[in-house]
Each structure stands twice: as structure tokens, then as C-alpha cells.
Design an enzyme around this catalytic site. Structure first.
Site, PDB file in Angstrom:
ATOM      1  N   CYS A 121     -29.407 -21.642  33.106  1.00  0.00           N
ATOM      2  CA  CYS A 121     -29.151 -22.718  34.084  1.00  0.00           C
ATOM      3  C   CYS A 121     -29.711 -22.390  35.472  1.00  0.00           C
ATOM      4  CB  CYS A 121     -27.665 -22.992  34.177  1.00  0.00           C
ATOM      5  SG  CYS A 121     -26.893 -23.242  32.584  1.00  0.00           S
ATOM      6  N   HIS A 255     -26.334 -26.505  40.489  1.00  0.00           N
ATOM      7  CA  HIS A 255     -26.430 -26.754  39.048  1.00  0.00           C
ATOM      8  C   HIS A 255     -25.215 -27.578  38.620  1.00  0.00           C
ATOM      9  CE1 HIS A 255     -26.312 -26.328  34.814  1.00  0.00           C
ATOM     10  NE2 HIS A 255     -25.408 -25.380  34.797  1.00  0.00           N
ATOM     11  N   ASN A 286     -23.968 -31.404  31.387  1.00  0.00           N
ATOM     12  CA  ASN A 286     -24.550 -30.141  31.877  1.00  0.00           C
ATOM     13  C   ASN A 286     -25.802 -29.848  31.045  1.00  0.00           C
ATOM     14  OD1 ASN A 286     -25.246 -27.423  32.134  1.00  0.00           O
ATOM     15  ND2 ASN A 286     -23.133 -26.702  32.281  1.00  0.00           N
TER      16      ASN A 286
HETATM   17  O1  UT7 Z   1     -23.868 -24.118  32.784  1.00  0.00           O
HETATM   18  C1  UT7 Z   1     -23.734 -22.787  32.431  1.00  0.00           C
HETATM   19  C2  UT7 Z   1     -22.584 -22.168  33.114  1.00  0.00           C
HETATM   20  N1  UT7 Z   1     -21.350 -22.720  32.609  1.00  0.00           N
HETATM   21  C3  UT7 Z   1     -20.392 -23.066  33.435  1.00  0.00           C
HETATM   22  O2  UT7 Z   1     -20.525 -22.998  34.618  1.00  0.00           O
HETATM   23  C4  UT7 Z   1     -19.062 -23.464  32.818  1.00  0.00           C
HETATM   24  C5  UT7 Z   1     -17.923 -22.879  33.605  1.00  0.00           C
HETATM   25  N2  UT7 Z   1     -16.629 -23.150  33.017  1.00  0.00           N
HETATM   26  C6  UT7 Z   1     -16.062 -24.378  33.014  1.00  0.00           C
HETATM   27  O3  UT7 Z   1     -16.651 -25.333  33.478  1.00  0.00           O
HETATM   28  C7  UT7 Z   1     -14.657 -24.504  32.480  1.00  0.00           C
HETATM   29  O4  UT7 Z   1     -14.146 -23.220  32.181  1.00  0.00           O
HETATM   30  C8  UT7 Z   1     -14.556 -25.405  31.221  1.00  0.00           C
HETATM   31  C9  UT7 Z   1     -14.812 -26.846  31.604  1.00  0.00           C
HETATM   32  C10 UT7 Z   1     -15.542 -24.961  30.160  1.00  0.00           C
HETATM   33  C11 UT7 Z   1     -13.127 -25.334  30.656  1.00  0.00           C
HETATM   34  O5  UT7 Z   1     -12.198 -25.725  31.662  1.00  0.00           O
HETATM   35  P1  UT7 Z   1     -10.970 -24.775  32.014  1.00  0.00           P
HETATM   36  O6  UT7 Z   1     -10.204 -25.474  33.049  1.00  0.00           O
HETATM   37  O7  UT7 Z   1     -11.486 -23.404  32.344  1.00  0.00           O
HETATM   38  O8  UT7 Z   1     -10.168 -24.783  30.653  1.00  0.00           O
HETATM   39  P2  UT7 Z   1      -9.471 -23.546  29.936  1.00  0.00           P
HETATM   40  O9  UT7 Z   1     -10.410 -22.956  28.969  1.00  0.00           O
HETATM   41  O10 UT7 Z   1      -8.837 -22.662  30.961  1.00  0.00           O
HETATM   42  O11 UT7 Z   1      -8.324 -24.283  29.135  1.00  0.00           O
HETATM   43  C12 UT7 Z   1      -7.240 -24.952  29.830  1.00  0.00           C
HETATM   44  C13 UT7 Z   1      -6.359 -25.670  28.827  1.00  0.00           C
HETATM   45  C14 UT7 Z   1      -5.918 -24.790  27.664  1.00  0.00           C
HETATM   46  O12 UT7 Z   1      -4.622 -25.239  27.296  1.00  0.00           O
HETATM   47  P3  UT7 Z   1      -3.319 -24.427  27.775  1.00  0.00           P
HETATM   48  O13 UT7 Z   1      -3.513 -23.034  27.283  1.00  0.00           O
HETATM   49  O14 UT7 Z   1      -3.325 -24.511  29.284  1.00  0.00           O
HETATM   50  O15 UT7 Z   1      -2.197 -25.185  27.138  1.00  0.00           O
HETATM   51  C15 UT7 Z   1      -6.890 -25.135  26.559  1.00  0.00           C
HETATM   52  O16 UT7 Z   1      -6.346 -24.962  25.282  1.00  0.00           O
HETATM   53  O17 UT7 Z   1      -7.106 -26.762  28.245  1.00  0.00           O
HETATM   54  C16 UT7 Z   1      -7.138 -26.611  26.815  1.00  0.00           C
HETATM   55  N3  UT7 Z   1      -8.443 -27.033  26.349  1.00  0.00           N
HETATM   56  C17 UT7 Z   1      -8.744 -28.285  26.020  1.00  0.00           C
HETATM   57  N4  UT7 Z   1      -8.004 -29.409  26.014  1.00  0.00           N
HETATM   58  C18 UT7 Z   1      -8.626 -30.547  25.654  1.00  0.00           C
HETATM   59  C19 UT7 Z   1      -9.550 -26.260  26.212  1.00  0.00           C
HETATM   60  N5  UT7 Z   1     -10.586 -27.012  25.786  1.00  0.00           N
HETATM   61  C20 UT7 Z   1     -10.104 -28.266  25.664  1.00  0.00           C
HETATM   62  C21 UT7 Z   1     -10.689 -29.491  25.291  1.00  0.00           C
HETATM   63  N6  UT7 Z   1      -9.933 -30.603  25.294  1.00  0.00           N
HETATM   64  N7  UT7 Z   1     -11.990 -29.579  24.938  1.00  0.00           N
END
Ligand code: UT7
Length: 330
Positions: A121, A255, A286
Site C-alpha cells: 500500500c 492511503h 482499500n
Molecule cells: O491497507 C493495508 C494496511 N491495512 C490496514 O491499514 C488495516 C488496519 N486495520 C484495520 O483497519 C482494522 O483493524 C480492521 C478494520 C481490519 C478491523 O477493525 P478493528 O476495529 O480493529 O476490529 P477488531 O479486529 O479489533 O475486532 C473488533 C470486534 C471483535 O469483536 P469483540 O471481540 O469486540 O466482541 C471482532 O470479533 O469486531 C468483531 N469483528 C467483526 N464484526 C463484524 C471482527 N471482524 C468483524 C466483521 N464483522 N467483519
């Protein structure tokens, strides 16, 4: 015998921008037929409403060509004027030859230098830094930099942590000589200690032997922490290196990884409200190396940004790697 070193233009600038948006719209409702998620969660956590994927007949090659042709045309040039082609992609499925060599031939260049770079990216900003150096060293006069991805082909549609995020697209810039400074110094680097934070599930030979695809996996939270901490500081370094204050900046184009990352960077940079901020992730998702040139193109097309504006751009991703600079928009 004395040796003659190459000498180039004093300054370089972006002369033209192009973009190619794939035709298939995948909204959050469709996404939720692949993974257990919701439109509300995806929008709140990322800002994505829909993303674009390639449809039948669209490829990383076709998107690259469309974007490059548009950028060359807008620069007022022809394929024969281009003497170097740099493609940043992680979606070209051949290790060799490069996608750039194919694109250079299709563009009608006269045997331009051509090579691919793998900087995920951050790839478009890596490519711009190289183009700036090539033009100023005299190694090339007009360079096409392309960021192109078809991440939908290497994303596991059942992976709840990546499927909703990644998308396809291509953007391109033509860089050439300038009478005045128009590209600030690049601020770039890597953190290989976090090599496994974004990686592929298996090397291709192993995946094929197992009858599988090799897909991207990501520890989202780790990338998020890095992007909102270290990368936000690197963005400030880009301004400092260019000698541009927040008040002098017109446009901020990080990005398009996640709107919450963009929001966090904005808090760190304390940019004035007058600075226009890219939010193209909302409709395009993305799309990695393509996200910054696509956002530049979209903001110029909508009138949000205008020719001559000073834009801070910064890319970051798998490696982990990052690169950013302040550029004057064409
Ligand atoms: O482009 C290359 C570089 N990449 C990036 O910059 C990506 C950087 N990371 C992110 O943008 C974020 O980490 C994500 C968008 C990928 C994920 O968001 P997050 O806020 O970090 O989610 P998380 O993994 O911390 O999960 C939070 C909660 C969890 O539930 P609990 O444990 O709080 O109950 C997950 O189980 O959201 C849940 N969860 C989902 N819920 C609905 C995880 N994935 C999903 C989903 N739909 N797809």
C-alpha cells in the site's frame, strides 16, 4: 578517460494523473452474504459503503493500461515520450517478467525502462520517489508510475478480518521535469520486525500443491496501532521535510486503509478545517497501491482539489513499509 555523469532536470513534478475503476460494485449487503458481518459494523469500523472488484474481462493489466493512458494524455504527452514505466502491485501473478515491461510495450513507448516494485500500500509513494530521482538524475525525462491491484483475487471471501476491506483498481501519474519545486523529499522506511502482520497464507507452490489459493491475511489491530502512531508522526515529517506548514497545505491524501486511521492522523497533524481530506474508501474500498492516485484523480474531478494545490500523500502497508511526500497537484 574522464567519465560523463548523467545530469537531469533541477526539479520534477506530476504532469498528469489517471485512474481506472473496476465496474463491479460490491456493497456491504452482498459482502454480508460471504462473511458474518453487518453493513453497520463495516461502515462504523472502516467507512466503507461499497467497494469495486474486477468484472469479467477486467484485469490488473487492463486497469494499469487504462489509468496510464489517461495520465499520459492529460500530461499532453504520447506513449513514445515515456522513457520509464514503474508498476507497483502485489496482484501480478507472474514473478517474472514484470507487468511494467508489458505495459511499456502496450503504451507504445520506444523501449522504455520498465520494472515492478513490491511495496504494497506504500507502493505508489515509493514509485513517485523513484520517478522524482530518475528525472532529477537525468536517467529518465518522463516516468509513468502506476499503482494497480486486483486484491479480490487474493482475498479469502470467508475471512472475516479482510474480506470486507480489500478492493481492486488502478491509478497512474506521469512525472517529468519542472521549472519550480513541486515534489517534496520522500520520508520512507520499513519495519521488518512486523513482517508477519500482513502476509500471504502460503507460498504459491505450497498453496497450489494443497489445491488452495494463497490469500492475504492480516493482524488488523497491529497494523491499526502502527498506522495511528508511527505513521501519523511520519506524515508530520513529510510536511517538515518539504518545509510546508499545516496552514499552507490544501489537501491530505493518506492511503485509504480505514477512515478511522485517517481520523486519527488528522487529530495528530492538527490540520486546519480548510484542508480537504480524501475519503474515497467509502465507495472504492482499500485498493492498496491504487488508493492514493485514485483519490487524487477523484478529488481533482469533483473540484474538491484543484491544479496547483499542495497535497500531503502517505502510504503504508505490508512489510511493514511506508512512504510519503508533499506534492503539487497537476
Ligand atoms: O491497507 C493495508 C494496511 N491495512 C490496514 O491499514 C488495516 C488496519 N486495520 C484495520 O483497519 C482494522 O483493524 C480492521 C478494520 C481490519 C478491523 O477493525 P478493528 O476495529 O480493529 O476490529 P477488531 O479486529 O479489533 O475486532 C473488533 C470486534 C471483535 O469483536 P469483540 O471481540 O469486540 O466482541 C471482532 O470479533 O469486531 C468483531 N469483528 C467483526 N464484526 C463484524 C471482527 N471482524 C468483524 C466483521 N464483522 N467483519
Amino acid at each position: 578517460m574522464p567519465l560523463s555523469p548523467s545530469t537531469g532536470a533541477q526539479y520534477a513534478r506530476i504532469l498528469g494523473i489517471g485512474a481506472a475503476i473496476p465496474s463491479r460494485v460490491v456493497d456491504n449487503e452482498e459482502m454480508c452474504t460471504y462473511i458474518d458481518s453487518s453493513d453497520e459494523w463495516i461502515q462504523q469500523r472502516t467507512g466503507i459503503v461499497e467497494r469495486r472488484w474486477v468484472a469479467e474481462g477486467e484485469t490488473v493489466e487492463s486497469l494499469s493500461l487504462d489509468a496510464a493512458r489517461q495520465a499520459i494524455d492529460r500530461a499532453g504527452l504520447a506513449g513514445a515520450d515515456i522513457d520509464a514505466v514503474i508498476v507497483s502491485t502485489v496482484s501480478h501473478m507472474l514473478q517474472t517478467p514484470s507487468l511494467a515491461a508489458h505495459i511499456a510495450a502496450e503504451l507504445g513507448t520506444d523501449g522504455a525502462a520498465a520494472y515492478d516494485i513490491s511495496a504494497a500500500c506504500a507502493g505508489f509513494c515509493y514509485g513517485l520517489a523513484q520517478a522524482d530521482a530518475l528525472v532529477r538524475s537525468g536517467a529518465a525525462t518522463h516516468v509513468v508510475v502506476i499503482g494497480a491491484e486486483t486484491l479480490s483475487r487474493i482475498t479469502d471471501l470467508s475471512d472475516r478480518s479482510t474480506a470486507f476491506l480489500f478492493a481492486d483498481g488502478a491509478g497512474a501519474a506521469v512525472v517529468g521535469p519542472s521549472d519550480t519545486p513541486a515534489m517534496g523529499p520522500v520520508v520512507w522506511g520499513s519495519d521488518g520486525d512486523q513482517y508477519d502482520v500482513i502476509n500471504m497464507t502460503k507460498p504459491w507452490p505450497e498453496a497450489l500443491q494443497a489445491g488452495e489459493n494463497s490469500n492475504i491475511f492480516m493482524e488488523g489491530r497491529a497494523v491499526f496501532r502502527w498506522a495511528t502512531g508511527f505513521i501519523a508522526s511520519a506524515a508530520q515529517e513529510c510536511l517538515d521535510a518539504a518545509g510546508v506548514t499545516a496552514e499552507e497545505l490544501d489537501v491530505f491524501i493518506p492511503h485509504q486503509a480505514n477512515n478511522r486511521i485517517t481520523d486519527s492522523m488528522l487529530r495528530h497533524l492538527t490540520l486546519p478545517d480548510t484542508v480537504k481530506v480524501a475519503r474515497t474508501i467509502k465507495h472504492y474500498g482499500n485498493n492498496s497501491a491504487a488508493s492514493i492516485p485514485i483519490a487524487i484523480d477523484a478529488m481533482l474531478a469533483s473540484g474538491e482539489a484543484k491544479s496547483g494545490d499542495l497535497a500531503l500523500i502517505i502510504g503504508f502497508g505490508a512489510g511493514l513499509v511506508y512512504a510519503g511526500q508533499v506534492v503539487q497537484l497537476p
